[in-house]
Design a protein around this motif. Structure first.
Motif, PDB file in Angstrom:
ATOM      1  N   ALA A 135       0.831  -1.211   0.000  1.00  0.00           N
ATOM      2  CA  ALA A 135       0.000   0.000   0.000  1.00  0.00           C
ATOM      3  C   ALA A 135       0.863   1.257   0.000  1.00  0.00           C
ATOM      4  N   GLY A 136       1.963   1.235   0.756  1.00  0.00           N
ATOM      5  CA  GLY A 136       2.858   2.386   0.767  1.00  0.00           C
ATOM      6  C   GLY A 136       3.540   2.604  -0.567  1.00  0.00           C
ATOM      7  N   LEU A 137       3.952   1.532  -1.224  1.00  0.00           N
ATOM      8  CA  LEU A 137       4.584   1.652  -2.541  1.00  0.00           C
ATOM      9  C   LEU A 137       3.619   2.214  -3.569  1.00  0.00           C
ATOM     10  N   ARG A 138       2.357   1.821  -3.478  1.00  0.00           N
ATOM     11  CA  ARG A 138       1.357   2.317  -4.429  1.00  0.00           C
ATOM     12  C   ARG A 138       1.095   3.812  -4.251  1.00  0.00           C
ATOM     13  N   SER A 139       1.410   4.358  -3.074  1.00  0.00           N
ATOM     14  CA  SER A 139       1.156   5.781  -2.830  1.00  0.00           C
ATOM     15  C   SER A 139       2.301   6.676  -3.295  1.00  0.00           C
ATOM     16  N   ILE A 140       3.439   6.099  -3.689  1.00  0.00           N
ATOM     17  CA  ILE A 140       4.572   6.898  -4.179  1.00  0.00           C
ATOM     18  C   ILE A 140       4.295   7.331  -5.616  1.00  0.00           C
ATOM     19  N   PRO A 141       4.361   8.633  -5.915  1.00  0.00           N
ATOM     20  CA  PRO A 141       4.096   9.097  -7.287  1.00  0.00           C
ATOM     21  C   PRO A 141       5.037   8.461  -8.304  1.00  0.00           C
ATOM     22  N   LYS A 142       4.471   7.949  -9.375  1.00  0.00           N
ATOM     23  CA  LYS A 142       5.283   7.279 -10.393  1.00  0.00           C
ATOM     24  C   LYS A 142       6.136   8.254 -11.197  1.00  0.00           C
ATOM     25  N   ASP A 143       5.715   9.531 -11.246  1.00  0.00           N
ATOM     26  CA  ASP A 143       6.493  10.488 -12.036  1.00  0.00           C
ATOM     27  C   ASP A 143       7.881  10.730 -11.454  1.00  0.00           C
ATOM     28  N   LEU A 144       8.056  10.436 -10.150  1.00  0.00           N
ATOM     29  CA  LEU A 144       9.391  10.558  -9.563  1.00  0.00           C
ATOM     30  C   LEU A 144      10.335   9.533 -10.168  1.00  0.00           C
ATOM     31  N   TYR A 145       9.860   8.317 -10.352  1.00  0.00           N
ATOM     32  CA  TYR A 145      10.685   7.277 -10.963  1.00  0.00           C
ATOM     33  C   TYR A 145      10.929   7.584 -12.449  1.00  0.00           C
ATOM     34  N   GLU A 146       9.918   8.119 -13.123  1.00  0.00           N
ATOM     35  CA  GLU A 146      10.082   8.456 -14.545  1.00  0.00           C
ATOM     36  C   GLU A 146      11.126   9.552 -14.723  1.00  0.00           C
ATOM     37  N   ALA A 147      11.097  10.551 -13.845  1.00  0.00           N
ATOM     38  CA  ALA A 147      12.094  11.617 -13.920  1.00  0.00           C
ATOM     39  C   ALA A 147      13.493  11.075 -13.634  1.00  0.00           C
ATOM     40  N   ALA A 148      13.592  10.164 -12.677  1.00  0.00           N
ATOM     41  CA  ALA A 148      14.889   9.575 -12.353  1.00  0.00           C
ATOM     42  C   ALA A 148      15.425   8.745 -13.515  1.00  0.00           C
ATOM     43  N   GLU A 149      14.544   8.015 -14.209  1.00  0.00           N
ATOM     44  CA  GLU A 149      14.981   7.213 -15.350  1.00  0.00           C
ATOM     45  C   GLU A 149      15.446   8.107 -16.498  1.00  0.00           C
ATOM     46  N   ILE A 150      14.772   9.234 -16.671  1.00  0.00           N
ATOM     47  CA  ILE A 150      15.190  10.166 -17.722  1.00  0.00           C
ATOM     48  C   ILE A 150      16.582  10.716 -17.435  1.00  0.00           C
ATOM     49  N   ASP A 151      16.860  10.945 -16.151  1.00  0.00           N
ATOM     50  CA  ASP A 151      18.184  11.444 -15.761  1.00  0.00           C
ATOM     51  C   ASP A 151      19.241  10.342 -15.745  1.00  0.00           C
ATOM     52  N   GLY A 152      18.842   9.106 -16.030  1.00  0.00           N
ATOM     53  CA  GLY A 152      19.800   8.004 -16.049  1.00  0.00           C
ATOM     54  C   GLY A 152      20.168   7.476 -14.678  1.00  0.00           C
ATOM     55  N   THR A 153      19.304   7.678 -13.687  1.00  0.00           N
ATOM     56  CA  THR A 153      19.587   7.193 -12.337  1.00  0.00           C
ATOM     57  C   THR A 153      19.428   5.679 -12.278  1.00  0.00           C
ATOM     58  N   PRO A 154      20.429   4.952 -11.799  1.00  0.00           N
ATOM     59  CA  PRO A 154      20.313   3.483 -11.717  1.00  0.00           C
ATOM     60  C   PRO A 154      19.238   3.061 -10.722  1.00  0.00           C
ATOM     61  N   ALA A 155      18.797   1.817 -10.851  1.00  0.00           N
ATOM     62  CA  ALA A 155      17.683   1.321 -10.040  1.00  0.00           C
ATOM     63  C   ALA A 155      18.004   1.340  -8.549  1.00  0.00           C
ATOM     64  N   TRP A 156      19.252   0.967  -8.194  1.00  0.00           N
ATOM     65  CA  TRP A 156      19.581   0.929  -6.773  1.00  0.00           C
ATOM     66  C   TRP A 156      19.556   2.301  -6.145  1.00  0.00           C
ATOM     67  N   ARG A 157      19.926   3.356  -6.934  1.00  0.00           N
ATOM     68  CA  ARG A 157      19.878   4.709  -6.400  1.00  0.00           C
ATOM     69  C   ARG A 157      18.436   5.213  -6.311  1.00  0.00           C
ATOM     70  N   GLN A 158      17.584   4.775  -7.232  1.00  0.00           N
ATOM     71  CA  GLN A 158      16.166   5.108  -7.121  1.00  0.00           C
ATOM     72  C   GLN A 158      15.580   4.525  -5.838  1.00  0.00           C
ATOM     73  N   PHE A 159      16.034   3.324  -5.514  1.00  0.00           N
ATOM     74  CA  PHE A 159      15.534   2.674  -4.306  1.00  0.00           C
ATOM     75  C   PHE A 159      15.974   3.430  -3.053  1.00  0.00           C
ATOM     76  N   THR A 160      17.246   3.846  -3.001  1.00  0.00           N
ATOM     77  CA  THR A 160      17.763   4.501  -1.802  1.00  0.00           C
ATOM     78  C   THR A 160      17.364   5.969  -1.711  1.00  0.00           C
ATOM     79  N   ARG A 161      17.129   6.629  -2.876  1.00  0.00           N
ATOM     80  CA  ARG A 161      16.837   8.062  -2.872  1.00  0.00           C
ATOM     81  C   ARG A 161      15.348   8.386  -2.965  1.00  0.00           C
ATOM     82  N   ILE A 162      14.560   7.454  -3.484  1.00  0.00           N
ATOM     83  CA  ILE A 162      13.125   7.719  -3.660  1.00  0.00           C
ATOM     84  C   ILE A 162      12.294   6.776  -2.804  1.00  0.00           C
ATOM     85  N   THR A 163      12.482   5.466  -3.019  1.00  0.00           N
ATOM     86  CA  THR A 163      11.608   4.482  -2.368  1.00  0.00           C
ATOM     87  C   THR A 163      11.736   4.515  -0.857  1.00  0.00           C
TER      88      THR A 163
END
Length: 297
Positions: free
Chosen positions: A176-204
């Motif tokens: 439920a908590g994961l579903r409440s995180i805005p997906k556009d944050l991950y999309e912006a991170a992917e556009i910037d080339g942020t690796p998955a592990w950094r998305q996990f530590t910086r966003i998730t």
């Protein structure tokens, strides 16, 4: 007063069944146990006031009390992080949009419903026996496994594995908590080339911190109160060699095996204080790592 009643009446109305049960059924036994903790009481003769003797004996002369604390603290330190990590990992897999996700949620939640049952405890004891299914699987790869349950060096880890298996409840909360995180944050991170592990530590993790805190508090309290499964697996006495002497098992034996109800009441209040201290420390530390969306600098 009228404004307070108007604003809070619906909430207290829904709380009313719990409040009635607490004041009529729970508060009395709580106060009675506090009184009994200062007495010598065997449930046959009348309680005899002994003051602080139960607590003095507990902390100065009772070696099994300290053993029970050691076993319980070890279990909490191992089982709570393991269960939360397992729950978060499965929740992140389910959050990827799998088909038939409702079915998977039900399947993964089922162990949380069955894990504390007597049947599962008996099954677990058979699985980790010397001739159990776990050693049968290990024998196929040439490993001669020990008797996991009866070996003091490994018995506690079988309970930790059982706790990991019961990850369904925190998993649903994480999902439920994961579903409440805005997906556009991950999309912006992917556009910037942020690796998955950094998305996990910086966003998730930062945005999931309130949910992690909620699960941490609940699972810690639940781990301290673990009883039925360890009682069955250890044959009710903490065997082997007190390696499974959980605090709740020791308390139960003092009360209903040796009929030292006064001393057992003192043990219960010490457990209450321990849980309160750990919960308080969790809340004090939360201001350094838990942040809510509605907070303002």
């Amino acid at each position: 007063m009228r404004r307070f009643i108007t604003r809070n009446a619906p909430g207290y109305t829904f709380l009313l069944p719990w409040l009635i049960g607490f004041f009529l059924l729970t508060l009395g036994p709580i106060l009675a146990s506090l009184y009994l903790s200062f007495t010598k009481y065997d449930m046959v003769s009348a309680p005899r006031w002994v003051g602080w003797d139960n607590y003095v004996y507990m902390f100065t002369r009772d070696r099994r009390f300290w053993k029970a604390l050691h076993v319980t603290f070890s279990y909490v330190a191992l089982a709570v992080p393991a269960r939360l990590i397992m729950a978060l990992a499965v929740a992140m897999i389910l959050d990827k949009g799998l088909r038939s996700i409702s079915l998977y949620r039900a399947i993964f939640y089922l162990p949380s419903l069955l894990g504390s049952s007597i049947a599962i405890a008996i099954l677990w004891r058979q699985l980790f026996a010397k001739d159990g299914a776990v050693n049968a699987v290990l024998s196929f790869v040439g490993i001669d496994g020990p008797s996991w349950i009866t070996d003091p060096n490994t018995s506690l880890y079988t309970l930790v594995v059982l706790a990991m298996w019961q990850f369904g409840s925190p998993m649903l909360i994480f999902l439920a908590g994961l579903r409440s995180i805005p997906k556009d944050l991950y999309e912006a991170a992917e556009i910037d080339g942020t690796p998955a592990w950094r998305q996990f530590t910086r966003i998730t993790l930062p945005l999931l911190a309130p949910v992690i805190f909620f699960n941490l508090v609940l699972q810690t309290i639940d781990a301290f109160k673990t009883f039925s499964s360890v009682f069955i697996i250890s044959h009710g006495n903490g065997a082997p060699a007190d390696s499974l002497l959980f605090y709740t098992v020791y308390l139960f034996n003092e009360a209903f095996s040796f009929f030292r109800m006064g001393y057992a009441s003192a043990l219960a209040w010490v457990l209450l204080v321990i849980i309160a201290v750990f919960t308080g420390l969790a809340f004090l530390s939360s201001k350094y790592w838990v942040h809510y969306e509605n907070e303002r600098d």
